[in-house]
Design a protein around this motif. Structure first.
Motif, PDB file in Angstrom:
ATOM      1  N   THR A   1      12.000  61.457  89.366  1.00  0.00           N
ATOM      2  CA  THR A   1      11.751  60.664  88.166  1.00  0.00           C
ATOM      3  C   THR A   1      13.007  59.992  87.613  1.00  0.00           C
ATOM      4  O   THR A   1      12.920  58.899  87.060  1.00  0.00           O
ATOM      5  N   ALA A   2      14.164  60.630  87.742  1.00  0.00           N
ATOM      6  CA  ALA A   2      15.393  60.006  87.220  1.00  0.00           C
ATOM      7  C   ALA A   2      15.671  58.697  87.952  1.00  0.00           C
ATOM      8  O   ALA A   2      15.955  57.662  87.325  1.00  0.00           O
ATOM      9  N   SER A   3      15.590  58.720  89.278  1.00  0.00           N
ATOM     10  CA  SER A   3      15.832  57.497  90.058  1.00  0.00           C
ATOM     11  C   SER A   3      14.754  56.456  89.796  1.00  0.00           C
ATOM     12  O   SER A   3      15.038  55.255  89.700  1.00  0.00           O
ATOM     13  N   PHE A   4      13.525  56.920  89.670  1.00  0.00           N
ATOM     14  CA  PHE A   4      12.416  56.008  89.382  1.00  0.00           C
ATOM     15  C   PHE A   4      12.637  55.310  88.044  1.00  0.00           C
ATOM     16  O   PHE A   4      12.475  54.085  87.924  1.00  0.00           O
ATOM     17  N   ALA A   5      13.029  56.071  87.035  1.00  0.00           N
ATOM     18  CA  ALA A   5      13.274  55.491  85.712  1.00  0.00           C
ATOM     19  C   ALA A   5      14.441  54.508  85.753  1.00  0.00           C
ATOM     20  O   ALA A   5      14.388  53.435  85.132  1.00  0.00           O
ATOM     21  N   GLN A   6      15.491  54.849  86.479  1.00  0.00           N
ATOM     22  CA  GLN A   6      16.644  53.949  86.580  1.00  0.00           C
ATOM     23  C   GLN A   6      16.246  52.628  87.220  1.00  0.00           C
ATOM     24  O   GLN A   6      16.688  51.552  86.800  1.00  0.00           O
ATOM     25  N   ARG A   7      15.406  52.713  88.249  1.00  0.00           N
ATOM     26  CA  ARG A   7      14.971  51.482  88.911  1.00  0.00           C
ATOM     27  C   ARG A   7      14.156  50.615  87.957  1.00  0.00           C
ATOM     28  O   ARG A   7      14.375  49.406  87.854  1.00  0.00           O
ATOM     29  N   LEU A   8      13.213  51.228  87.231  1.00  0.00           N
ATOM     30  CA  LEU A   8      12.417  50.462  86.275  1.00  0.00           C
ATOM     31  C   LEU A   8      13.294  49.866  85.180  1.00  0.00           C
ATOM     32  O   LEU A   8      13.081  48.744  84.745  1.00  0.00           O
ATOM     33  N   ASP A   9      14.270  50.634  84.737  1.00  0.00           N
ATOM     34  CA  ASP A   9      15.152  50.152  83.675  1.00  0.00           C
ATOM     35  C   ASP A   9      15.888  48.885  84.108  1.00  0.00           C
ATOM     36  O   ASP A   9      16.138  47.987  83.286  1.00  0.00           O
ATOM     37  N   SER A  10      16.230  48.805  85.389  1.00  0.00           N
ATOM     38  CA  SER A  10      16.941  47.617  85.880  1.00  0.00           C
ATOM     39  C   SER A  10      16.042  46.392  85.962  1.00  0.00           C
ATOM     40  O   SER A  10      16.529  45.267  86.052  1.00  0.00           O
TER      41      SER A  10
ATOM     42  N   CYS B   1      13.155  45.907  83.745  1.00  0.00           N
ATOM     43  CA  CYS B   1      12.346  45.681  82.549  1.00  0.00           C
ATOM     44  C   CYS B   1      13.162  45.247  81.343  1.00  0.00           C
ATOM     45  O   CYS B   1      14.350  45.585  81.227  1.00  0.00           O
ATOM     46  N   ALA B   2      12.506  44.540  80.435  1.00  0.00           N
ATOM     47  CA  ALA B   2      13.136  44.220  79.152  1.00  0.00           C
ATOM     48  C   ALA B   2      13.209  45.459  78.268  1.00  0.00           C
ATOM     49  O   ALA B   2      14.155  45.621  77.497  1.00  0.00           O
ATOM     50  N   VAL B   3      12.205  46.335  78.372  1.00  0.00           N
ATOM     51  CA  VAL B   3      12.258  47.596  77.627  1.00  0.00           C
ATOM     52  C   VAL B   3      13.231  48.546  78.315  1.00  0.00           C
ATOM     53  O   VAL B   3      13.526  48.405  79.500  1.00  0.00           O
ATOM     54  N   SER B   4      13.723  49.509  77.546  1.00  0.00           N
ATOM     55  CA  SER B   4      14.599  50.543  78.097  1.00  0.00           C
ATOM     56  C   SER B   4      13.734  51.644  78.705  1.00  0.00           C
ATOM     57  O   SER B   4      12.782  52.111  78.072  1.00  0.00           O
ATOM     58  N   VAL B   5      14.042  52.044  79.925  1.00  0.00           N
ATOM     59  CA  VAL B   5      13.271  53.082  80.614  1.00  0.00           C
ATOM     60  C   VAL B   5      14.216  54.189  81.055  1.00  0.00           C
ATOM     61  O   VAL B   5      15.241  53.911  81.686  1.00  0.00           O
ATOM     62  N   ARG B   6      13.869  55.440  80.730  1.00  0.00           N
ATOM     63  CA  ARG B   6      14.695  56.544  81.211  1.00  0.00           C
ATOM     64  C   ARG B   6      13.889  57.824  81.313  1.00  0.00           C
ATOM     65  O   ARG B   6      12.815  57.945  80.727  1.00  0.00           O
ATOM     66  N   GLU B   7      14.424  58.742  82.090  1.00  0.00           N
ATOM     67  CA  GLU B   7      13.818  60.064  82.181  1.00  0.00           C
ATOM     68  C   GLU B   7      14.013  60.775  80.852  1.00  0.00           C
ATOM     69  O   GLU B   7      15.102  60.782  80.287  1.00  0.00           O
ATOM     70  N   ALA B   8      12.938  61.366  80.344  1.00  0.00           N
ATOM     71  CA  ALA B   8      12.993  61.997  79.030  1.00  0.00           C
ATOM     72  C   ALA B   8      13.849  63.263  79.056  1.00  0.00           C
ATOM     73  O   ALA B   8      13.862  64.007  80.036  1.00  0.00           O
ATOM     74  N   ALA B   9      14.534  63.505  77.954  1.00  0.00           N
ATOM     75  CA  ALA B   9      15.276  64.747  77.734  1.00  0.00           C
ATOM     76  C   ALA B   9      14.734  65.406  76.471  1.00  0.00           C
ATOM     77  O   ALA B   9      14.113  64.750  75.623  1.00  0.00           O
ATOM     78  N   ASN B  10      14.958  66.695  76.336  1.00  0.00           N
ATOM     79  CA  ASN B  10      14.418  67.432  75.196  1.00  0.00           C
ATOM     80  C   ASN B  10      14.887  66.832  73.875  1.00  0.00           C
ATOM     81  O   ASN B  10      16.059  66.503  73.701  1.00  0.00           O
ATOM     82  N   ASN B  11      13.942  66.652  72.961  1.00  0.00           N
ATOM     83  CA  ASN B  11      14.181  66.123  71.613  1.00  0.00           C
ATOM     84  C   ASN B  11      14.500  64.638  71.566  1.00  0.00           C
ATOM     85  O   ASN B  11      14.929  64.135  70.517  1.00  0.00           O
ATOM     86  N   ASP B  12      14.279  63.907  72.640  1.00  0.00           N
ATOM     87  CA  ASP B  12      14.434  62.454  72.591  1.00  0.00           C
ATOM     88  C   ASP B  12      13.465  61.855  71.568  1.00  0.00           C
ATOM     89  O   ASP B  12      12.280  62.208  71.534  1.00  0.00           O
ATOM     90  N   ARG B  13      13.970  60.927  70.736  1.00  0.00           N
ATOM     91  CA  ARG B  13      13.099  60.196  69.812  1.00  0.00           C
ATOM     92  C   ARG B  13      12.245  59.191  70.580  1.00  0.00           C
ATOM     93  O   ARG B  13      12.691  58.589  71.561  1.00  0.00           O
ATOM     94  N   VAL B  14      11.033  59.026  70.130  1.00  0.00           N
ATOM     95  CA  VAL B  14      10.160  57.977  70.669  1.00  0.00           C
ATOM     96  C   VAL B  14      10.404  56.742  69.816  1.00  0.00           C
ATOM     97  O   VAL B  14      10.051  56.707  68.633  1.00  0.00           O
ATOM     98  N   LEU B  15      10.989  55.731  70.421  1.00  0.00           N
ATOM     99  CA  LEU B  15      11.450  54.560  69.680  1.00  0.00           C
ATOM    100  C   LEU B  15      10.839  53.279  70.237  1.00  0.00           C
ATOM    101  O   LEU B  15      10.564  53.188  71.443  1.00  0.00           O
ATOM    102  N   PRO B  16      10.639  52.274  69.380  1.00  0.00           N
ATOM    103  CA  PRO B  16      10.168  50.983  69.878  1.00  0.00           C
ATOM    104  C   PRO B  16      11.106  50.443  70.953  1.00  0.00           C
ATOM    105  O   PRO B  16      12.327  50.596  70.873  1.00  0.00           O
ATOM    106  N   GLY B  17      10.518  49.813  71.958  1.00  0.00           N
ATOM    107  CA  GLY B  17      11.326  49.232  73.019  1.00  0.00           C
ATOM    108  C   GLY B  17      11.831  50.221  74.039  1.00  0.00           C
ATOM    109  O   GLY B  17      12.640  49.863  74.899  1.00  0.00           O
ATOM    110  N   GLN B  18      11.352  51.461  73.976  1.00  0.00           N
ATOM    111  CA  GLN B  18      11.849  52.494  74.887  1.00  0.00           C
ATOM    112  C   GLN B  18      10.691  53.205  75.575  1.00  0.00           C
ATOM    113  O   GLN B  18       9.668  53.503  74.958  1.00  0.00           O
TER     114      GLN B  18
END
Length: 366
Positions: free
Chosen positions: A217-226, A228-245
């Motif tokens: 999932t980390a590599s998958f998220a990095q690829r999507l992030d490259s 997309c206009a939105v920010s994409v990343r593998e979730a970590a504990n306590n990450d805020r759910v934010l617009p554009g992410q």
């Protein structure tokens, strides 16, 4: 074995004679499978396919004359056919594995560099499962709602109850933040890319469960992030759910949504497999139903099995906008079909309509 009406016809393409021999023996033990050929490289495979086209191809990557990825892309461009990749180059998280998934592989089995015969014999059930699942895939896609039925009883240890027991809602009636929860499996890597690439930077916060092994999932998220206009990343504990992410649940761990005041964050937790998966879509969707309620949009996309169907129904009951991807645009219509049967989806829409549904839901709520 003699072919029967329900036989899955398989072609094995691998430069190792040992691998071809062992795979053929494993698959032909199954009454619903027939190995119609085995080839040491894609050019030999194409000769065989010109005479008899397989239902499923089991494909290595590193081979003489033409590599497996090139052959996979050629097959998917000319006559889409379910392909199961079985290679030493597709360990979890590798670029090769991600390229194979993006090119349309139905499934990936990573084999070790040594001890192949023992590995294949020990992993016989996984190979058989992958071939069977691939045979049911709607690869060309890369209806009407059924009458709702009562959900089947699922043992607690196999359901979302094992992670997040049922309880009263903790959602606010209305918040300025909106949460979009997406669940998907087989075919989802390409489908998610198509959806996320179409979204503008200003988009509601998105949480995703894509059935993937640990380290993918980390590599998958990095690829999507490259891409997309939105920010994409593998979730970590306590990450805020934010617009554009976009937060993607890490492979091998469950992700749940929580609320703190009017704001949302995720928790990454261990626990048993739910519906045979970790992360589980049902676990995420139940948490979204409880903590976001009518402030959420739920989308269930292409995938095998029924993970997410009950969770989407809980979101529907909590007032969320809920959507199921239609059969025509799914690689595998399993998960959306089960959600539709439960009456969990307010609308059944195509893959191309999902980005608009995400954005329109946010505007209407605002």
């Amino acid at each position: 074995m003699s072919p029967t009406r329900a036989t899955i016809q398989v072609l094995i393409v691998d430069d190792s004679a040992v691998v071809r021999q062992v795979m053929q023996a494993i698959l032909e033990e199954e009454p619903d499978m027939e190995v119609i050929g085995a080839a040491s490289d894609p050019l030999f495979a194409m000769d065989k396919m010109a005479r008899r086209w397989p239902d499923v191809i089991v494909l290595d990557i590193e081979m003489p004359r033409m590599d497996g990825l090139t052959f996979l892309r050629k097959v998917m461009a000319e006559r889409p056919t379910p392909v199961v990749i079985c290679s030493t180059l597709t360990e979890a998280g590798t670029e090769t594995a991600l390229q194979a998934m993006a090119a349309g592989a139905a499934d990936i089995i990573s084999k070790p560099k040594a001890g192949l015969r023992d590995f294949l014999l020990q992993s016989a059930a996984e190979l058989v499962r992958a071939v069977r699942a691939a045979a049911r895939a709607n690869v060309r896609a890369l209806r009407p709602q059924a009458t709702p039925v009562a959900p089947a009883t699922v043992p607690r240890r196999l359901s979302a109850d094992a992670i997040l027991p049922p309880g009263p809602t903790s959602a606010m009636a209305r918040t300025t933040d909106r949460v979009v929860a997406i669940g998907t499996s087989t075919g989802g890597t390409q489908a998610l890319e198509q959806v996320l690439v179409a979204l503008p930077r200003i988009t509601p916060g998105i949480v995703v469960v894509q059935h993937m092994p640990e380290k993918f999932t980390a590599s998958f998220a990095q690829r999507l992030d490259s891409l997309c206009a939105v920010s994409v990343r593998e979730a970590a504990n306590n990450d805020r759910v934010l617009p554009g992410q976009v937060l993607i649940a890490p492979g091998g761990r469950h992700m749940v949504l929580k609320r703190s005041g009017a704001f949302y964050h995720v928790q990454i937790i261990d626990g048993p497999h739910v519906n045979r998966h970790r992360p589980s879509v049902d676990v995420l969707f139940r948490s979204v139903a409880r903590f976001a309620g009518a402030n959420a949009t739920g989308i269930i996309m292409t995938g095998m099995g029924d993970d997410g169907a009950r969770g989407l129904k809980e979101m529907f009951d909590a007032g969320a906008d809920t959507y199921a991807q239609d059969e025509a645009s799914c690689v595998v219509f399993g998960m959306p079909k089960e959600a539709i049967k439960l009456g969990a989806a307010r609308q059944v829409i195509s893959l191309e309509e999902i980005p608009r549904a995400i954005l329109e839901g946010a505007r209407l709520r605002r």
